[in-house]
Design a protein around this motif. Sequence first.
Motif, PDB file in Angstrom:
ATOM      1  N   MET A 167       0.813  -1.211   0.000  1.00 12.41           N
ATOM      2  CA  MET A 167       0.000   0.000   0.000  1.00 12.41           C
ATOM      3  C   MET A 167       0.851   1.267   0.000  1.00 12.41           C
ATOM      4  N   SER A 168       2.049   1.174   0.505  1.00 16.06           N
ATOM      5  CA  SER A 168       2.865   2.382   0.602  1.00 16.06           C
ATOM      6  C   SER A 168       3.243   2.919  -0.780  1.00 16.06           C
ATOM      7  N   TYR A 169       3.004   2.125  -1.796  1.00 14.08           N
ATOM      8  CA  TYR A 169       3.211   2.590  -3.167  1.00 14.08           C
ATOM      9  C   TYR A 169       2.350   3.822  -3.445  1.00 14.08           C
ATOM     10  N   PHE A 170       1.200   3.889  -2.792  1.00 15.10           N
ATOM     11  CA  PHE A 170       0.271   4.988  -3.040  1.00 15.10           C
ATOM     12  C   PHE A 170       0.449   6.155  -2.069  1.00 15.10           C
ATOM     13  N   ASP A 171       1.437   6.063  -1.194  1.00 13.69           N
ATOM     14  CA  ASP A 171       1.628   7.108  -0.179  1.00 13.69           C
ATOM     15  C   ASP A 171       1.796   8.511  -0.760  1.00 13.69           C
ATOM     16  N   PRO A 172       2.525   8.687  -1.856  1.00 11.59           N
ATOM     17  CA  PRO A 172       2.677  10.045  -2.400  1.00 11.59           C
ATOM     18  C   PRO A 172       1.334  10.718  -2.691  1.00 11.59           C
ATOM     19  N   LEU A 173       0.343   9.917  -3.055  1.00 10.58           N
ATOM     20  CA  LEU A 173      -0.981  10.478  -3.308  1.00 10.58           C
ATOM     21  C   LEU A 173      -1.595  11.028  -2.035  1.00 10.58           C
ATOM     22  N   VAL A 174      -1.331  10.347  -0.936  1.00 10.19           N
ATOM     23  CA  VAL A 174      -1.844  10.819   0.351  1.00 10.19           C
ATOM     24  C   VAL A 174      -1.213  12.161   0.700  1.00 10.19           C
ATOM     25  N   HIS A 175       0.092  12.239   0.517  1.00  7.53           N
ATOM     26  CA  HIS A 175       0.781  13.503   0.819  1.00  7.53           C
ATOM     27  C   HIS A 175       0.295  14.618  -0.098  1.00  7.53           C
ATOM     28  N   ARG A 176       0.029  14.246  -1.323  1.00  2.00           N
ATOM     29  CA  ARG A 176      -0.468  15.231  -2.280  1.00  2.00           C
ATOM     30  C   ARG A 176      -1.818  15.781  -1.822  1.00  2.00           C
ATOM     31  N   MET A 177      -2.722  14.890  -1.434  1.00  2.00           N
ATOM     32  CA  MET A 177      -4.036  15.331  -0.985  1.00  2.00           C
ATOM     33  C   MET A 177      -3.920  16.204   0.259  1.00  2.00           C
ATOM     34  N   ILE A 178      -3.112  15.759   1.199  1.00  2.00           N
ATOM     35  CA  ILE A 178      -2.971  16.527   2.442  1.00  2.00           C
ATOM     36  C   ILE A 178      -2.398  17.909   2.158  1.00  2.00           C
ATOM     37  N   ALA A 179      -1.485  17.992   1.202  1.00  2.14           N
ATOM     38  CA  ALA A 179      -0.911  19.299   0.847  1.00  2.14           C
ATOM     39  C   ALA A 179      -1.986  20.240   0.325  1.00  2.14           C
ATOM     40  N   VAL A 180      -2.905  19.708  -0.473  1.00  5.31           N
ATOM     41  CA  VAL A 180      -3.975  20.551  -1.020  1.00  5.31           C
ATOM     42  C   VAL A 180      -4.945  20.973   0.087  1.00  5.31           C
ATOM     43  N   VAL A 181      -5.301  20.026   0.952  1.00  6.60           N
ATOM     44  CA  VAL A 181      -6.201  20.378   2.063  1.00  6.60           C
ATOM     45  C   VAL A 181      -5.564  21.474   2.918  1.00  6.60           C
ATOM     46  N   LYS A 182      -4.259  21.358   3.094  1.00  7.07           N
ATOM     47  CA  LYS A 182      -3.555  22.363   3.894  1.00  7.07           C
ATOM     48  C   LYS A 182      -3.672  23.759   3.274  1.00  7.07           C
ATOM     49  N   ARG A 183      -3.698  23.802   1.954  1.00  5.27           N
ATOM     50  CA  ARG A 183      -3.849  25.106   1.298  1.00  5.27           C
ATOM     51  C   ARG A 183      -5.259  25.644   1.513  1.00  5.27           C
ATOM     52  N   ALA A 184      -6.224  24.733   1.597  1.00  2.80           N
ATOM     53  CA  ALA A 184      -7.606  25.173   1.823  1.00  2.80           C
ATOM     54  C   ALA A 184      -7.846  25.523   3.292  1.00  2.80           C
ATOM     55  N   LEU A 185      -7.124  24.837   4.158  1.00  2.00           N
ATOM     56  CA  LEU A 185      -7.261  25.076   5.604  1.00  2.00           C
ATOM     57  C   LEU A 185      -5.890  25.378   6.194  1.00  2.00           C
ATOM     58  N   PRO A 186      -5.412  26.618   6.042  1.00  2.00           N
ATOM     59  CA  PRO A 186      -4.032  26.936   6.424  1.00  2.00           C
ATOM     60  C   PRO A 186      -3.754  26.763   7.910  1.00  2.00           C
ATOM     61  N   ASN A 187      -4.806  26.755   8.721  1.00  2.00           N
ATOM     62  CA  ASN A 187      -4.583  26.601  10.163  1.00  2.00           C
ATOM     63  C   ASN A 187      -4.501  25.148  10.606  1.00  2.00           C
ATOM     64  N   ALA A 188      -4.734  24.230   9.674  1.00  2.00           N
ATOM     65  CA  ALA A 188      -4.813  22.812  10.038  1.00  2.00           C
ATOM     66  C   ALA A 188      -3.503  22.301  10.612  1.00  2.00           C
ATOM     67  N   ARG A 189      -3.606  21.500  11.667  1.00  2.00           N
ATOM     68  CA  ARG A 189      -2.412  20.834  12.203  1.00  2.00           C
ATOM     69  C   ARG A 189      -2.151  19.564  11.395  1.00  2.00           C
ATOM     70  N   GLU A 190      -0.899  19.328  11.110  1.00  2.00           N
ATOM     71  CA  GLU A 190      -0.474  18.151  10.351  1.00  2.00           C
ATOM     72  C   GLU A 190      -1.099  16.870  10.914  1.00  2.00           C
ATOM     73  N   GLU A 191      -1.036  16.735  12.202  1.00  2.00           N
ATOM     74  CA  GLU A 191      -1.522  15.537  12.877  1.00  2.00           C
ATOM     75  C   GLU A 191      -2.993  15.270  12.548  1.00  2.00           C
ATOM     76  N   GLU A 192      -3.803  16.305  12.667  1.00  2.00           N
ATOM     77  CA  GLU A 192      -5.240  16.131  12.422  1.00  2.00           C
ATOM     78  C   GLU A 192      -5.503  15.750  10.972  1.00  2.00           C
ATOM     79  N   LEU A 193      -4.702  16.283  10.081  1.00  2.00           N
ATOM     80  CA  LEU A 193      -4.873  15.955   8.666  1.00  2.00           C
ATOM     81  C   LEU A 193      -4.673  14.459   8.429  1.00  2.00           C
ATOM     82  N   PHE A 194      -3.681  13.890   9.092  1.00  2.00           N
ATOM     83  CA  PHE A 194      -3.439  12.457   8.918  1.00  2.00           C
ATOM     84  C   PHE A 194      -4.530  11.614   9.567  1.00  2.00           C
ATOM     85  N   TRP A 195      -5.044  12.063  10.702  1.00  2.00           N
ATOM     86  CA  TRP A 195      -6.154  11.322  11.303  1.00  2.00           C
ATOM     87  C   TRP A 195      -7.355  11.329  10.357  1.00  2.00           C
ATOM     88  N   CYS A 196      -7.611  12.479   9.772  1.00  2.00           N
ATOM     89  CA  CYS A 196      -8.738  12.558   8.834  1.00  2.00           C
ATOM     90  C   CYS A 196      -8.525  11.641   7.635  1.00  2.00           C
TER      91      CYS A 196
END
Lengths: 271, 271
Positions: A167-196
């Motif tokens: 499954m870790s083959y797809f990890d870059p996609l996860v980081h990509r999505m989290i990066a975009v969410v971070k742009r939409a929610l600049p106050n988001a904590r990294e930790e919470e993004l991964f839980w979500c």
Amino acid sequence: MKITRDNSNGKTGRPLTVRTPKAGAKPKRATVGRPRKAVGSVDAADRILDAAEDLFSKRGFDGVTMREVALLANVDAALAHYYFATKQGLFDVVLERRAELVFSERMEAFDTYEATHGNNVTVEGAVATFVLPLLERARNGDVGWKNYFRLIALVNNDASHVALSIMSYFDPLVHRMIAVVKRALPNAREEELFWCFHFLTGSLTLALSRTGRLDRVSGGLCRSDDLASIEPRMVEYCAAGFRSLCADGDRLPGEKTSGTSRAASRSRTSR
Amino acid sequence: MKITRDNSNGKTGRPLTVRTPKAGAKPKRATVGRPRKAVGSVDAADRILDAAEDLFSKRGFDGVTMREVALLANVDAALAHYYFATKQGLFDVVLERRAELVFSERMEAFDTYEATHGNNVTVEGAVATFVLPLLERARNGDVGWKNYFRLIALVNNDASHVALSIMSYFDPLVHRMIAVVKRALPNAREEELFWCFHFLTGSLTLALSRTGRLDRVSGGLCRSDDLASIEPRMVEYCAAGFRSLCADGDRLPGEKTSGTSRAASRSRTSR
DNA sequence: GTCTATAAGATGATAGAC
DNA sequence: GTCTATCATCTTATAGAC
């Protein structure tokens, strides 16, 4: 062309749902030199892969025998070994066959989304970009695609370290999505993004499994293979979850509003 | 006392992750007449069940052999057959052993919640009542409980009809939760409530699997076995999803606001 | 490439001694 | 209840004919 085998060390414990490949013996199907049949027809190796994909997705690695696969593919059992050397080799190729296409398709979806939305990215957009290319194929693709995604769901739910490395083959996609969410929610904590992400991928996994449990518990009101209904709902559901947990970077989950006493101690250290 | 066996019909297709029991041969462990050991000690049958629970939860039904179970339980393989007749019988008893307790515990949580909250029920409360008794045991219970819940997650992700019928034992809990959410969101459409349940149970399933993928993809920031962190987040995340999809009974997922043209055709037909 | 035949070992399950 | 010994079958995998 045939695959080299190395099964001298036959005693590596018991089978896992997903097996660990023998060291240095990663089998790979030989495509060079194999004559292609007429279009529309499928050659033996592909039929074996299709059959294996089908059976593995329904019963897991250990629930399937090479004989069954061969039977379903309408070939001799020895032929499956000829092409894929070992059962594990067959399993690996089944997973690899569509992985690269899925990965690049989803990656390009992010390229497109970010190119067209500039600074107006949204949580819904990020979630949709992560999830829709996958759900679309699971919905509109042929039965092979449906089987493949069910198999991926099986692997994603498997706690073995081999499944994890697949499954870790797809990890870059996860980081990509989290990066975009971070742009939409600049106050988001990294930790919470991964839980979500964790909650999102769980919903996605079960959706791809299409177990039928939803059909039963809802008395037929909803069907777990109705991906057309799932798509917009999953995006909205998950986006709402992301926003609730991540919008306020100073608030811990469960709190009513942004805490002030504790907030100072860890606020804006990572932006 | 020993269990009667009926394996005359040995040709029921191939193994599933969860097998279909032979007709009318539901094996049941004999508890009557079996002498109890001193407290603190565990007798053979329980050791077999613990070992089976452990192995099945990690490798599924087909990935485990009776010999392995016996070895881990420190008994002879024949003894496992003596107590549970068949491998399927052992598997069934493993699942049944804790099911009733889990069910009643979660049902009582709803009794308590509804008794103490009267008309002030919330979505968060409904989700928490559904989810927390389970997560609490998975967090604070002994290793046996952790294994049991991982096995439940495996079964819940399995698309076989046998797995489906196993999981349907817990269906009343789903209806109970949905009924409470409905009280908190009176405008909610039944259909959307079930879709939300679908997403919720997916997140829950993956959480109970504790695959370690989150650990890896988050670079160690989050751990999938950190249920203490999962609990409040999962409740808030899912509650937000429920509210977004179900609060406005006249709006379809994806729409910005309550539609007026279409709304009249299906509004408040079920309340 | 595809088949037949078969090796070599594992598996679920049972009989029967103690 | 617990063990030893064993059966019948199935499993992965290979060798070798065509």
